[in-house]
Design a protein around this motif. Structure first.
Motif, PDB file in Angstrom:
ATOM      1  N   SER A  14       4.361   2.706  14.177  1.00 43.15           N
ATOM      2  CA  SER A  14       5.742   3.167  14.287  1.00 43.15           C
ATOM      3  C   SER A  14       6.506   2.908  12.991  1.00 43.15           C
ATOM      4  O   SER A  14       7.580   3.463  12.779  1.00 43.15           O
ATOM      5  N   ARG A  15       5.959   2.082  12.121  1.00 42.66           N
ATOM      6  CA  ARG A  15       6.575   1.823  10.817  1.00 42.66           C
ATOM      7  C   ARG A  15       6.208   2.944   9.862  1.00 42.66           C
ATOM      8  O   ARG A  15       5.016   3.223   9.652  1.00 42.66           O
ATOM      9  N   SER A  16       7.205   3.556   9.264  1.00 45.08           N
ATOM     10  CA  SER A  16       6.981   4.760   8.464  1.00 45.08           C
ATOM     11  C   SER A  16       6.085   4.514   7.261  1.00 45.08           C
ATOM     12  O   SER A  16       5.268   5.363   6.901  1.00 45.08           O
ATOM     13  N   GLU A  17       6.183   3.324   6.638  1.00 41.45           N
ATOM     14  CA  GLU A  17       5.355   3.075   5.462  1.00 41.45           C
ATOM     15  C   GLU A  17       3.872   2.966   5.821  1.00 41.45           C
ATOM     16  O   GLU A  17       3.003   3.314   5.009  1.00 41.45           O
ATOM     17  N   ASN A  18       3.578   2.497   7.043  1.00 40.76           N
ATOM     18  CA  ASN A  18       2.190   2.462   7.497  1.00 40.76           C
ATOM     19  C   ASN A  18       1.689   3.865   7.808  1.00 40.76           C
ATOM     20  O   ASN A  18       0.589   4.257   7.409  1.00 40.76           O
ATOM     21  N   ILE A  42      -8.478  -0.767   4.918  1.00 38.16           N
ATOM     22  CA  ILE A  42      -7.907   0.155   3.937  1.00 38.16           C
ATOM     23  C   ILE A  42      -6.397   0.122   4.096  1.00 38.16           C
ATOM     24  O   ILE A  42      -5.879   0.313   5.197  1.00 38.16           O
ATOM     25  N   ALA A  43      -5.671  -0.131   2.991  1.00 37.56           N
ATOM     26  CA  ALA A  43      -4.219  -0.327   3.060  1.00 37.56           C
ATOM     27  C   ALA A  43      -3.504   0.479   1.977  1.00 37.56           C
ATOM     28  O   ALA A  43      -3.053  -0.084   0.972  1.00 37.56           O
ATOM     29  N   PRO A  44      -3.378   1.800   2.175  1.00 35.35           N
ATOM     30  CA  PRO A  44      -2.627   2.615   1.213  1.00 35.35           C
ATOM     31  C   PRO A  44      -1.128   2.518   1.485  1.00 35.35           C
ATOM     32  O   PRO A  44      -0.552   3.341   2.186  1.00 35.35           O
ATOM     33  N   VAL A  45      -0.496   1.482   0.953  1.00 41.08           N
ATOM     34  CA  VAL A  45       0.932   1.228   1.179  1.00 41.08           C
ATOM     35  C   VAL A  45       1.690   1.595  -0.091  1.00 41.08           C
ATOM     36  O   VAL A  45       1.410   1.049  -1.165  1.00 41.08           O
ATOM     37  N   PHE A  46       2.647   2.503   0.019  1.00 47.25           N
ATOM     38  CA  PHE A  46       3.365   2.995  -1.157  1.00 47.25           C
ATOM     39  C   PHE A  46       4.837   2.596  -1.177  1.00 47.25           C
ATOM     40  O   PHE A  46       5.528   2.820  -2.167  1.00 47.25           O
ATOM     41  N   ARG A  47       5.333   2.022  -0.078  1.00 43.87           N
ATOM     42  CA  ARG A  47       6.738   1.623  -0.012  1.00 43.87           C
ATOM     43  C   ARG A  47       6.847   0.252   0.621  1.00 43.87           C
ATOM     44  O   ARG A  47       5.897  -0.264   1.196  1.00 43.87           O
ATOM     45  N   GLY A  48       8.064  -0.321   0.531  1.00 51.54           N
ATOM     46  CA  GLY A  48       8.316  -1.589   1.190  1.00 51.54           C
ATOM     47  C   GLY A  48       8.328  -2.758   0.229  1.00 51.54           C
ATOM     48  O   GLY A  48       8.157  -2.606  -0.976  1.00 51.54           O
TER      49      GLY A  48
END
Length: 371
Positions: free
Chosen positions: A214-218, A280-286
């Motif tokens: 539910s978290r947009s960055e995820n 795998i953690a493609p996190v681009f924000r936060g």
């Protein structure tokens, strides 16, 4: 027995990183102190796990939230959405009746209330440094970095207040932006993780996506990966997606990708993670530390991810953090990177030894002992 009032923006639970931290903190502190919990939220809560006698939930009216967003557009809604005079008066009444020894404000979303209590010992827990979060956003959201700075500056000027952050990096940011001294404390490691048997750790040639979707960055990172990886041959590997609230449209598309499976919320995901080749953690924000990365390393499982995904982690574990800046990097790492069982055991033991110290509970005990 000393009393603590814990005011939080989210229900303590096992569903997401910050909520897990709060639940573990309650488990820790309740052994020695009486704790009342006040949850100020917009989300309907289906059930209250543990501490039923001590938890009060106050729901924010959605119309009132919308009103504030429209008429106070020049302020960051993150700081004002949960604030109301009625709730403030209720908190003041509780404090007067119970004479708490410490008030703990959990998440920046409830920090505005802290400005109205001058005489009590207060702890403010920054799960994120919000000004950094919005400086990283694209226009027009980046404009909200200005009110974020003003709010956090006001918070930093409070007396009788202790500030804690999840990483040393965040403590340095607070010092840089606001000349604010703070203490960085480690996330609690889940009991399931600590109970893992090294003998069971293995590499079973699958990869895991893990998070609250539910978290947009995820969600954005997962969608980006799935849209781009379909141009590459990955049929030799299996991918598992763990976590609640995956987008319904995305669920419908997943069966088209035969080697990708959505497991939903899993009560104990750590056994699955401990046997994975990597998460795998493609996190681009936060901003702030990413709990999924912490928990993966504590399970003996390396991580393929972005620079943002790796922020705030203890030094000495860089070889288990594979930096991937493009889909080509992910594809290459998926094809070539893996650890032996011995290396996974070594990672797990060393990470837990370093990380399972310096908790918020021990810090709060020190405060209450001094006062």
């Amino acid at each position: 027995m000393k009393k603590i009032l814990l005011i939080t923006a989210f229900m303590p639970s096992r569903f997401s990183g910050g909520a897990i931290f709060t639940l573990n903190l309650l488990n820790d502190l309740s052994r020695d102190y009486y704790i009342d919990v006040l949850v100020i939220t917009r989300e309907k809560i289906k059930s209250i796990q543990n501490y039923e006698k001590n938890i009060t939930v106050i729901y924010i009216n959605k119309f009132w939230v919308l009103f504030k967003i429209v008429f106070f557009f020049f302020l960051n809604p993150l700081f004002i959405n949960r604030f109301s005079l009625k709730i403030l008066l209720y908190i003041k009444k509780c404090i007067k009746q119970n004479n708490y020894d410490l008030i703990y404000f959990d998440y920046s979303q409830v920090f505005l209330y802290s400005l109205f209590f001058k005489l009590s010992n207060k702890v403010l827990n920054y799960h994120d440094v919000i000004v950094q979060k919005f400086l990283r956003e694209k226009f027009p959201l980046s404009i909200l970095s200005i009110p974020s700075y003003i709010f956090e500056l006001l918070f930093s000027m409070q007396k009788n207040t202790y500030f804690i952050t999840p990483t040393e990096k965040d403590s340095l940011l607070l010092k840089k932006f606001y000349n604010q001294n703070s203490k960085h404390i480690n996330h609690y490691l889940n009991d399931y993780i600590l109970s893992l048997n090294n003998i069971t750790l293995s590499n079973e040639n699958y990869f895991v996506f893990f998070g609250d979707w539910s978290r947009s960055e995820n969600e954005e990172g997962l969608i980006w990966f799935l849209q781009n990886i379909k141009n590459y041959e990955i049929s030799d590997h299996k991918f598992l997606i763990i976590g609640k609230d995956l987008n319904a449209k995305l669920k419908v598309k997943l069966p088209q990708l035969k080697n990708i499976e959505y497991l939903g919320f899993v009560d104990n995901p750590y056994d699955i993670i401990s046997k994975a080749t990597a998460i795998i953690a493609p996190v681009f924000r936060g901003a702030g530390i990413k709990i999924k990365v912490v928990e993966s390393l504590a399970c003996g499982t390396p991580v393929l991810g972005t620079r943002i995904a790796f922020e705030g982690l203890p030094v000495g574990f860089e070889k288990y953090l594979v930096l991937c800046e493009s889909i080509e990097d992910y594809f290459s790492s998926i094809k070539s990177f893996s650890l032996s069982n011995m290396e996974k055991n070594e990672l797990r033991e060393n990470f837990i030894k370093i990380f399972n110290q310096n908790t918020a509970g021990s810090y709060i005990r020190n405060i209450l002992t001094k006062n």
